[in-house]
Design a protein around this motif. Sequence first.
Motif, short mmCIF file in Angstrom:
data_model
loop_
_atom_site.label_atom_id
_atom_site.label_comp_id
_atom_site.label_asym_id
_atom_site.label_seq_id
_atom_site.Cartn_x
_atom_site.Cartn_y
_atom_site.Cartn_z
N MET A 154 -27.18 -13.02 -1.31
CA MET A 154 -28.23 -12.11 -2.06
C MET A 154 -29.24 -11.81 -1.10
SD MET A 154 -29.27 -10.93 -4.84
CE MET A 154 -30.48 -10.40 -5.81
N GLN A 155 -29.41 -12.55 0.02
CA GLN A 155 -30.60 -12.20 1.06
C GLN A 155 -30.01 -11.23 1.85
OE1 GLN A 155 -31.42 -15.75 3.44
NE2 GLN A 155 -33.61 -15.31 3.63
N ARG A 156 -28.74 -10.86 2.05
CA ARG A 156 -28.30 -10.15 2.92
C ARG A 156 -28.40 -8.79 2.42
NH1 ARG A 156 -22.29 -11.68 4.35
NH2 ARG A 156 -22.26 -9.58 5.28
N ILE A 157 -28.15 -8.71 1.08
CA ILE A 157 -28.47 -7.44 0.32
C ILE A 157 -29.72 -6.93 0.24
CG2 ILE A 157 -28.16 -6.35 -2.00
CD1 ILE A 157 -25.96 -8.33 -2.39
N THR A 158 -30.78 -7.98 0.22
CA THR A 158 -32.28 -7.54 0.07
C THR A 158 -32.74 -7.02 1.40
OG1 THR A 158 -32.60 -9.34 -1.79
CG2 THR A 158 -34.62 -8.62 -0.29
N LYS A 159 -32.20 -7.76 2.47
CA LYS A 159 -32.47 -7.22 3.86
C LYS A 159 -32.06 -6.10 4.34
CE LYS A 159 -32.07 -8.34 8.63
NZ LYS A 159 -31.34 -9.34 9.83
N PHE A 160 -30.66 -5.53 3.61
CA PHE A 160 -30.14 -4.31 4.03
C PHE A 160 -31.08 -3.17 3.24
CE2 PHE A 160 -27.46 -0.85 1.93
CZ PHE A 160 -27.03 -0.31 3.11
N PHE A 161 -31.35 -3.39 1.89
CA PHE A 161 -32.10 -2.46 1.35
C PHE A 161 -33.64 -2.36 1.81
CE2 PHE A 161 -28.79 -2.78 -2.12
CZ PHE A 161 -28.46 -1.49 -2.28
N SER A 162 -34.08 -3.30 2.40
CA SER A 162 -35.67 -3.23 2.85
C SER A 162 -35.34 -2.20 4.13
CB SER A 162 -36.19 -4.73 3.17
OG SER A 162 -35.16 -5.02 4.14
N GLU A 163 -34.22 -2.58 4.98
CA GLU A 163 -34.02 -1.68 6.18
C GLU A 163 -33.71 -0.25 5.73
OE1 GLU A 163 -30.93 -3.76 8.25
OE2 GLU A 163 -32.09 -5.43 8.91
N VAL A 164 -32.92 -0.22 4.57
CA VAL A 164 -32.77 1.45 4.42
C VAL A 164 -33.98 2.09 3.97
CG1 VAL A 164 -31.78 2.68 2.41
CG2 VAL A 164 -30.56 0.74 3.53
N VAL A 165 -35.07 1.26 3.06
CA VAL A 165 -36.25 1.94 2.98
C VAL A 165 -37.01 2.27 4.05
CG1 VAL A 165 -38.53 1.50 1.86
CG2 VAL A 165 -36.39 0.84 0.58
N ARG A 166 -37.00 1.28 5.26
CA ARG A 166 -37.90 1.54 6.35
C ARG A 166 -37.10 2.57 7.03
NH1 ARG A 166 -36.51 -3.04 9.57
NH2 ARG A 166 -37.31 -4.17 7.77
N GLU A 167 -35.95 2.68 7.03
CA GLU A 167 -35.23 4.00 7.89
C GLU A 167 -35.43 5.38 7.07
OE1 GLU A 167 -33.64 4.35 11.08
OE2 GLU A 167 -34.38 2.12 11.05
N MET A 168 -35.49 5.32 5.90
CA MET A 168 -35.66 6.54 5.23
C MET A 168 -36.91 7.00 5.34
SD MET A 168 -32.93 7.36 3.68
CE MET A 168 -33.12 8.52 2.45
N LYS A 169 -38.08 6.16 5.63
CA LYS A 169 -39.40 6.53 5.60
C LYS A 169 -39.36 7.25 7.23
CE LYS A 169 -41.67 2.92 3.14
NZ LYS A 169 -42.44 2.03 2.95
N LYS A 170 -38.67 7.04 8.19
CA LYS A 170 -38.68 7.84 9.33
C LYS A 170 -37.98 9.05 9.35
CE LYS A 170 -38.07 3.45 11.75
NZ LYS A 170 -37.14 2.70 12.79
N VAL A 171 -37.27 9.61 8.25
CA VAL A 171 -36.48 10.82 8.19
C VAL A 171 -37.50 11.70 8.13
CG1 VAL A 171 -34.91 12.17 6.79
CG2 VAL A 171 -34.68 9.61 7.29
N SER A 172 -37.11 12.98 8.92
CA SER A 172 -38.11 14.12 8.64
C SER A 172 -37.25 15.07 7.77
CB SER A 172 -37.89 14.84 10.14
OG SER A 172 -38.53 16.03 10.15
N TRP A 173 -37.84 15.16 6.71
CA TRP A 173 -37.16 16.02 5.46
C TRP A 173 -37.62 17.53 5.56
CZ3 TRP A 173 -33.53 13.29 2.81
CH2 TRP A 173 -33.56 11.84 2.82
N PRO A 174 -36.84 18.36 5.26
CA PRO A 174 -37.24 19.84 5.52
C PRO A 174 -38.30 20.34 4.37
CG PRO A 174 -35.01 19.57 4.40
CD PRO A 174 -35.56 18.24 4.84
N LYS A 175 -39.00 21.33 4.84
CA LYS A 175 -40.01 21.51 3.96
C LYS A 175 -39.25 22.42 2.78
CE LYS A 175 -43.34 19.91 6.16
NZ LYS A 175 -43.48 18.58 6.28
#
Length: 60
Positions: free
Chosen positions: A1-22
Motif C-alpha cells: 500500500m505504501q508503494r502505491i501511495t508513493k507512486f501516486f505522489s510522485e506522479v502528482v509531483r511530475e505532473m506539476k512540472k509539465v508544460s501544458w499547451p495554451k
Amino acid sequence: MQRITKFFSEVVREMKKVSWPKRKELINYTITVLATVAFMSVFFAVVDLGISSLIRFVFE
C-alpha cells in the motif's frame, strides 16, 4: 500500500512540472492533426482507386 501511495505522489509531483499547451496552441495543433488525417485519407483513397483501376484494366 505504501508503494502505491508513493507512486501516486510522485506522479502528482511530475505532473506539476509539465508544460501544458495554451488553449490557442491546442486548437492549432488539433486543426493541424485533423487536416493531416483528412489529407492522408483522401490521398490513400485516390491511390487505392488508381491501383484498383489499374488491376481491373490489366486483368480484363
